[in-house]
Design an enzyme around this catalytic site. Structure first.
Site, short mmCIF file in Angstrom:
data_model
loop_
_atom_site.label_atom_id
_atom_site.label_comp_id
_atom_site.label_asym_id
_atom_site.label_seq_id
_atom_site.Cartn_x
_atom_site.Cartn_y
_atom_site.Cartn_z
N CYS A 72 51.83 52.40 44.91
CA CYS A 72 51.36 52.40 46.14
C CYS A 72 52.33 52.97 47.32
O CYS A 72 52.10 54.08 48.09
CB CYS A 72 50.65 51.41 46.68
SG CYS A 72 51.57 49.80 47.19
N HIS A 123 49.84 45.92 49.73
CA HIS A 123 49.33 47.10 49.17
C HIS A 123 49.35 48.13 50.56
O HIS A 123 48.87 47.45 51.54
CB HIS A 123 48.18 46.76 48.56
CG HIS A 123 47.60 48.37 47.98
ND1 HIS A 123 48.18 48.84 46.85
CD2 HIS A 123 46.51 49.11 48.41
CE1 HIS A 123 47.34 49.98 46.63
NE2 HIS A 123 46.36 50.10 47.45
N HIS A 135 45.19 56.05 48.00
CA HIS A 135 46.06 54.92 47.82
C HIS A 135 46.56 55.21 46.03
O HIS A 135 45.55 55.88 45.39
CB HIS A 135 45.79 53.55 48.09
CG HIS A 135 44.46 52.98 47.58
ND1 HIS A 135 44.13 51.98 46.62
CD2 HIS A 135 43.21 53.57 47.70
CE1 HIS A 135 43.13 51.65 46.29
NE2 HIS A 135 42.53 52.70 46.93
#
Length: 164
Positions: A72, A123, A135
């Protein structure tokens, strides 16, 4: 005995003032942040969606930086470098210290969204407007998700805006 009871009361109340790790929840009433369909917001959205088209479906790989597999933070790092000429740090933790913090209701395309799924997980994704973010998902690779998805909403940590 009286002092022990008082101490016990104080200790039991100690956790009441602690802040949860997902403050300022995004979109809890089904509405999306304001979005300027004709201005700069739309131009940023289009550039990010162009970037997405070249990465869509690339699998997630922890530490990955290529189209064979990307994590990510590498995905966001490369998006900002390639689309806006902005250098971001490599890790999610370091990216979370960049720019200025913004409220969930004030999101604009290009804002970084940070989540903390699980005890140690971090994240990052990029808000693209209309309640969506790009993402690299651990389960489905590079994709677009909704910020009001119950999974993401429960783990929302913070949003940050970069100056570019």
């Amino acid at each position: 005995m009286k002092y022990c009871m008082a101490l016990l009361c104080l200790l039991s109340l100690g956790g009441c003032g602690t802040q949860t790790y997902y403050d300022d929840p995004i979109i809890t009433d089904g509405t999306a942040p304001m979005f300027d369909e004709s201005g700069e917001d739309m131009a940023v959205r289009q550039r990010l969606l162009q970037h997405y088209q070249t990465w869509q479906g690339v699998p997630y790989r922890l530490g990955g930086t290529t189209k064979q597999g990307v994590d990510c933070s590498s995905f966001t790092q490369q998006a900002f470098q390639q689309q806006f000429g902005v250098q971001l740090p490599r890790t999610t933790a370091d990216q979370a210290a960049e720019g200025m913090r913004v409220a969930g209701r004030s999101l604009q395309p290009g804002d970084l969204l940070f989540y903390r799924p699980g005890a140690k997980g971090r994240h990052v994704g990029i808000y693209v407007g209309r309640g969506e973010f790009l993402h690299a998902s651990t389960s489905r690779g590079v994709m677009i998700s909704r910020v009001d998805n119950p999974y993401w909403r429960q783990y929302f940590w913070q949003a940050r805006r970069l100056d570019y």
